[in-house]
Design a protein around this motif. Structure first.
Motif, PDB file in Angstrom:
ATOM      1  N   TYR A 124     -27.506 -70.633 -97.233  1.00 48.54           N
ATOM      2  CA  TYR A 124     -28.057 -70.201 -95.946  1.00 48.54           C
ATOM      3  C   TYR A 124     -27.047 -69.251 -95.298  1.00 48.54           C
ATOM      4  CZ  TYR A 124     -30.584 -70.438 -91.553  1.00 48.54           C
ATOM      5  OH  TYR A 124     -31.313 -70.130 -90.430  1.00 48.54           O
ATOM      6  N   GLU A 126     -26.555 -66.039 -92.699  1.00 46.01           N
ATOM      7  CA  GLU A 126     -27.118 -65.239 -91.611  1.00 46.01           C
ATOM      8  C   GLU A 126     -26.135 -64.142 -91.254  1.00 46.01           C
ATOM      9  OE1 GLU A 126     -28.142 -67.562 -88.231  1.00 46.01           O
ATOM     10  OE2 GLU A 126     -29.961 -68.399 -89.123  1.00 46.01           O
ATOM     11  N   PHE A 184     -34.951 -65.433 -82.436  1.00 47.11           N
ATOM     12  CA  PHE A 184     -35.716 -65.733 -83.639  1.00 47.11           C
ATOM     13  C   PHE A 184     -34.967 -65.187 -84.848  1.00 47.11           C
ATOM     14  CE2 PHE A 184     -37.157 -61.713 -81.938  1.00 47.11           C
ATOM     15  CZ  PHE A 184     -37.220 -60.876 -83.044  1.00 47.11           C
ATOM     16  N   THR A 185     -35.415 -65.605 -86.032  1.00 50.06           N
ATOM     17  CA  THR A 185     -34.754 -65.219 -87.276  1.00 50.06           C
ATOM     18  C   THR A 185     -35.752 -64.506 -88.182  1.00 50.06           C
ATOM     19  OG1 THR A 185     -33.273 -67.127 -87.140  1.00 50.06           O
ATOM     20  CG2 THR A 185     -33.468 -66.052 -89.288  1.00 50.06           C
ATOM     21  N   GLU A 187     -36.537 -63.866 -91.759  1.00 43.62           N
ATOM     22  CA  GLU A 187     -36.188 -64.506 -93.016  1.00 43.62           C
ATOM     23  C   GLU A 187     -36.036 -63.486 -94.145  1.00 43.62           C
ATOM     24  OE1 GLU A 187     -35.498 -67.679 -93.599  1.00 43.62           O
ATOM     25  OE2 GLU A 187     -35.739 -68.234 -91.485  1.00 43.62           O
ATOM     26  N   LYS A 193     -39.237 -66.733 -88.182  1.00 43.00           N
ATOM     27  CA  LYS A 193     -39.064 -68.186 -88.124  1.00 43.00           C
ATOM     28  C   LYS A 193     -38.032 -68.544 -87.054  1.00 43.00           C
ATOM     29  CE  LYS A 193     -41.768 -69.071 -91.695  1.00 43.00           C
ATOM     30  NZ  LYS A 193     -41.168 -69.447 -92.973  1.00 43.00           N
ATOM     31  N   LYS A 194     -37.973 -69.849 -86.776  1.00 43.43           N
ATOM     32  CA  LYS A 194     -36.973 -70.431 -85.863  1.00 43.43           C
ATOM     33  C   LYS A 194     -36.967 -69.732 -84.504  1.00 43.43           C
ATOM     34  CE  LYS A 194     -33.962 -71.977 -89.577  1.00 43.43           C
ATOM     35  NZ  LYS A 194     -32.598 -71.975 -90.136  1.00 43.43           N
ATOM     36  N   LYS A 196     -36.797 -69.718 -80.686  1.00 43.36           N
ATOM     37  CA  LYS A 196     -36.277 -70.555 -79.594  1.00 43.36           C
ATOM     38  C   LYS A 196     -36.331 -69.753 -78.304  1.00 43.36           C
ATOM     39  CE  LYS A 196     -33.116 -73.092 -82.608  1.00 43.36           C
ATOM     40  NZ  LYS A 196     -31.686 -73.469 -82.839  1.00 43.36           N
ATOM     41  N   HIS A 209     -42.947 -67.163 -76.449  1.00 40.62           N
ATOM     42  CA  HIS A 209     -43.036 -67.670 -77.826  1.00 40.62           C
ATOM     43  C   HIS A 209     -44.271 -67.095 -78.532  1.00 40.62           C
ATOM     44  CE1 HIS A 209     -43.770 -70.524 -81.112  1.00 40.62           C
ATOM     45  NE2 HIS A 209     -42.475 -70.831 -81.033  1.00 40.62           N
ATOM     46  N   ARG A 229     -30.888 -63.501 -94.062  1.00 41.31           N
ATOM     47  CA  ARG A 229     -31.545 -63.832 -92.799  1.00 41.31           C
ATOM     48  C   ARG A 229     -30.830 -63.115 -91.657  1.00 41.31           C
ATOM     49  NH1 ARG A 229     -31.230 -68.503 -95.877  1.00 41.31           N
ATOM     50  NH2 ARG A 229     -33.254 -69.486 -96.350  1.00 41.31           N
ATOM     51  N   PRO A 231     -30.663 -63.008 -87.492  1.00 40.15           N
ATOM     52  CA  PRO A 231     -31.074 -63.488 -86.169  1.00 40.15           C
ATOM     53  C   PRO A 231     -31.143 -62.333 -85.178  1.00 40.15           C
ATOM     54  CG  PRO A 231     -28.764 -64.008 -86.547  1.00 40.15           C
ATOM     55  CD  PRO A 231     -29.271 -63.383 -87.815  1.00 40.15           C
TER      56      PRO A 231
END
Length: 241
Positions: A124, A126, A184-185, A187, A193-194, A196, A209, A229, A231
């Motif tokens: 993983y 980023e 957000f991320t 991918e 994805k992800k 917040k 959102h 990835r 962010p």
């Protein structure tokens, strides 16, 4: 013949002296009367404390007949060891050594590459948008030069927010406004994805959102030629006119 008065028998001759003496006496009496102190009389109750004499009794010392101490322990009797001849033959257990000497031959085993299973581990990783080598490509920015893709990405993001922005009716009725920060991320496959959100109210966070969740699939960002990835942080300002 005219009679002459005797000056020594004149009554008013020393009247001023007598007046001064009388005046001083009256002033002294008045001063003493003013300086005289009086005190209030209070009722004082005098209690009589009667103390009885405490007689301390002497406790007589009693001599108790204690039993005599026990006698010292007797001498320890040592057992005599008798040597008995062996009548039954006992087989001895021989323990073999497990150590390997130089004379022992070690079996050589050749392992082929096909016998080893290699599992791919998805690391993983980023890389922030500000330092990534190849930024994600937003749909519509494919023909832009590599040096201008970062600015094109941010421009297309803002156009997406402006196009899909809807001020929540509940927030308008309640007079809620403010800035919502969305993280957000992107991918490795270009999906979003992800997500917040953080803002002044849940109503505004929900709308932010929704706007980010409908972003189109992008070309993923790359670091040293490998997809990674990325962010990204996006502030959305909700402001009523």
């Amino acid at each position: 013949m005219k009679l002459k008065k005797n000056p020594e028998l004149e009554v008013g001759r020393n009247s001023s002296l007598y007046f001064a003496i009388g005046l001083n006496i009256m002033l002294f009496i008045s001063w003493q009367a003013l300086e005289y102190k009086t005190y209030e009389k209070r009722d004082v109750v005098l209690d009589v404390l009667s103390m009885e004499e405490v007689v301390e009794e002497e406790i007589p010392l009693l001599s108790l007949n204690t039993p005599p101490p026990p006698p010292p322990p007797a001498a320890v009797v040592t057992e005599q060891i008798k040597v008995v001849e062996d009548l039954i033959e006992v087989e001895e257990t021989v323990i073999e050594s497990t150590e390997i000497s130089q004379e022992d031959v070690v079996e050589e085993r050749i392992v082929s590459v096909s016998d080893v299973e290699v599992a791919e581990v998805d690391e993983y990783v980023e890389v922030p948008f500000a330092i990534i080598e190849d930024v994600p490509v937003f749909p519509g920015c494919e023909g832009v030069k590599k040096s201008q893709r970062r600015a094109c990405f941010q421009k297309m993001i803002m156009q997406h927010v402006s196009k899909n922005f809807e001020y929540p009716q509940l927030a308008l009725d309640m007079g809620i406004s403010g800035r919502v920060f969305v993280i957000f991320t992107i991918e490795k496959d270009g999906s979003i994805k992800k997500i917040k959100t953080r803002g002044p109210d849940k109503v505004l966070e929900k709308e932010a959102h929704r706007i980010v969740s409908i972003l189109p699939r992008m070309t993923p960002g790359k670091q040293r030629g490998e997809p990674v990835r990325v962010p990204f942080s996006l502030p959305i300002n909700f402001k009523m006119k």
